[in-house]
Design an enzyme around this catalytic site. Sequence first.
Site, PDB file in Angstrom:
ATOM      1  CD  GLU A 183      -2.782  -0.934   2.541  1.00  0.00           C
ATOM      2  OE1 GLU A 183      -3.195   0.205   3.136  1.00  0.00           O
ATOM      3  OE2 GLU A 183      -2.816  -1.847   3.669  1.00  0.00           O
ATOM      4  CB  SER A 187      -6.562   1.596   5.050  1.00  0.00           C
ATOM      5  OG  SER A 187      -5.497  -0.276   6.288  1.00  0.00           O
ATOM      6  CG  HIS A 215      -6.378   4.649   2.758  1.00  0.00           C
ATOM      7  ND1 HIS A 215      -7.151   4.714   2.884  1.00  0.00           N
ATOM      8  CD2 HIS A 215      -6.274   3.129   3.011  1.00  0.00           C
ATOM      9  CE1 HIS A 215      -8.260   3.907   4.010  1.00  0.00           C
ATOM     10  NE2 HIS A 215      -7.910   2.761   3.334  1.00  0.00           N
ATOM     11  CE  LYS A 240     -10.141   2.541   0.710  1.00  0.00           C
ATOM     12  NZ  LYS A 240     -11.961   2.151   2.062  1.00  0.00           N
TER      13      LYS A 240
HETATM   14  C1  LIG Z   1      -5.801  -0.448   1.312  1.00  0.00           C
HETATM   15  C2  LIG Z   1      -7.298  -0.636   0.816  1.00  0.00           C
HETATM   16  N1  LIG Z   1      -6.922  -1.196  -0.604  1.00  0.00           N
HETATM   17  C3  LIG Z   1      -8.383  -2.055  -0.655  1.00  0.00           C
HETATM   18  C4  LIG Z   1      -9.788  -1.154   0.274  1.00  0.00           C
HETATM   19  C5  LIG Z   1     -10.863  -2.787  -0.342  1.00  0.00           C
HETATM   20  O1  LIG Z   1     -11.811  -0.295  -0.823  1.00  0.00           O
HETATM   21  P1  LIG Z   1     -13.188  -0.815  -0.843  1.00  0.00           P
HETATM   22  O2  LIG Z   1     -13.652  -0.041   0.077  1.00  0.00           O
HETATM   23  O3  LIG Z   1     -13.488  -0.002  -2.067  1.00  0.00           O
HETATM   24  O4  LIG Z   1     -13.538  -2.195  -1.350  1.00  0.00           O
HETATM   25  C6  LIG Z   1      -9.653  -0.770   1.302  1.00  0.00           C
HETATM   26  C7  LIG Z   1     -10.687  -0.292   1.751  1.00  0.00           C
HETATM   27  O5  LIG Z   1     -10.923  -0.961   3.253  1.00  0.00           O
HETATM   28  C8  LIG Z   1      -8.118  -0.233   1.689  1.00  0.00           C
HETATM   29  O6  LIG Z   1      -8.406   0.557   2.662  1.00  0.00           O
END
Ligand SMILES: Cc1ncc(COP(=O)(O)O)c(C=O)c1O
Length: 396
Positions: A183, A187, A215, A240
């Site tokens: 990432e 998150s 994020h 987001k």
């Molecule tokens: C780093 C990360 N990737 C993917 C997701 C998933 O995204 P979505 O809420 O669009 O399914 C999230 C959210 O929870 C996240 O924090």
Amino acid sequence: MVGSETRYQAFLKALGKDHLRRELTPVDPSGARSLQVGGKAYVNLASNDYLALRFHEALIARSAEWAGRYGTGSGASRLVTGNLDFFEPIEVKVAQLKQKPAALLMASGFQANAAVLQALFDRSVLGAEPLVFADRLNHASMHFGCKAASVHQIRYRHGDAAHLTDLVTQFQEDSRPKFILTESVFSMDGDVAPMDEIAALARTQNATLIVDDAHATGILGEGGRGLSDGADIVIGTFSKALGSFGAYVACAPTVRDYLINRCSGFIYSTALPPPVLGAIDAALDLVQGMDEARTHVANMAARFRFGAKGIGFETGASATQIVPLIAGTADAALGLSAKLREAGFWATAIRPPTVPQMTARVRLAFTAAHNDADIDRLLEVLSECAVSNTAKAVLS
Ligand SMILES: Cc1ncc(COP(=O)(O)O)c(C=O)c1O
């Protein structure tokens, strides 16, 4: 109760005993800043709507307009009759924001990671099981994608480029395709991966760098383009900072074509619905011009971190709009969240397995809808809360 249900019930009971059982709470959002629960109003510190776009009039208007014009659903997968004529122009806007040659829309962030990674790591296409180097704290959906592809992840210590370098160089002579998976902004911690070092390593070791920019997109980086400049493939979400729903992959045209032909989560899933696409389209038109909102959010988060640390709270390595108050035990995190709720702040306790054992926390997310008075009041409330000794002991 059938046999399997008694097992599920026992599982739930055990969770409850450990303060780990999750429950759904009905909420009534009264705008981007606040929500109501059971008739009481709270400042919402638990939303990822970082730019406060989900109540923006332009998103609502375009969403309603496209629902009226194109209907409430796409009717089919894009490979059947769901490829409505505005998909490709939106993908051009995404590619332009992310500064990548192409983009492909996906159903959700979770679904994108699960389905896209499975397709990218397909050993029958790659000729061997790939070597996948992954940050230990990557999102559950990335683990899911790796698991779906049956690849073994070589985990490196969180945010530790030196450890990653050690691991990758051990496989220097190995001809199997290499991938690095991280990432950009984590998150649950709000810290930033060492993107430049990771990207340089990927280049020298001929590894494909895949970054989940969920994020960062919209809220960080020049013009809100996120922190994935050095990535070969970016996966991100519109749920987001971009205020609605759905996801994207930004990548080379060949990768896009490959996914259209090989990614089951794309091929066998109905295309995103027009009202959602209208909101996405409007958000993409706005996002690059929102520097003032981005600066406001960054300043509030920095001021909050400074204040919270000053009164003894542990905020980890947070450097973004996401600030955890690390409490230690699940019980301590729940207690802190309850105290904040009593004072009119809605902030969720995040417990294992979402975060590592003994690092349960209250995760705060600041958005453009918050103001300085919210931060002052929040710090005032926190100064009245006891600091968890458990957290201090664990983190020292
Ligand atoms: C780093 C990360 N990737 C993917 C997701 C998933 O995204 P979505 O809420 O669009 O399914 C999230 C959210 O929870 C996240 O924090």
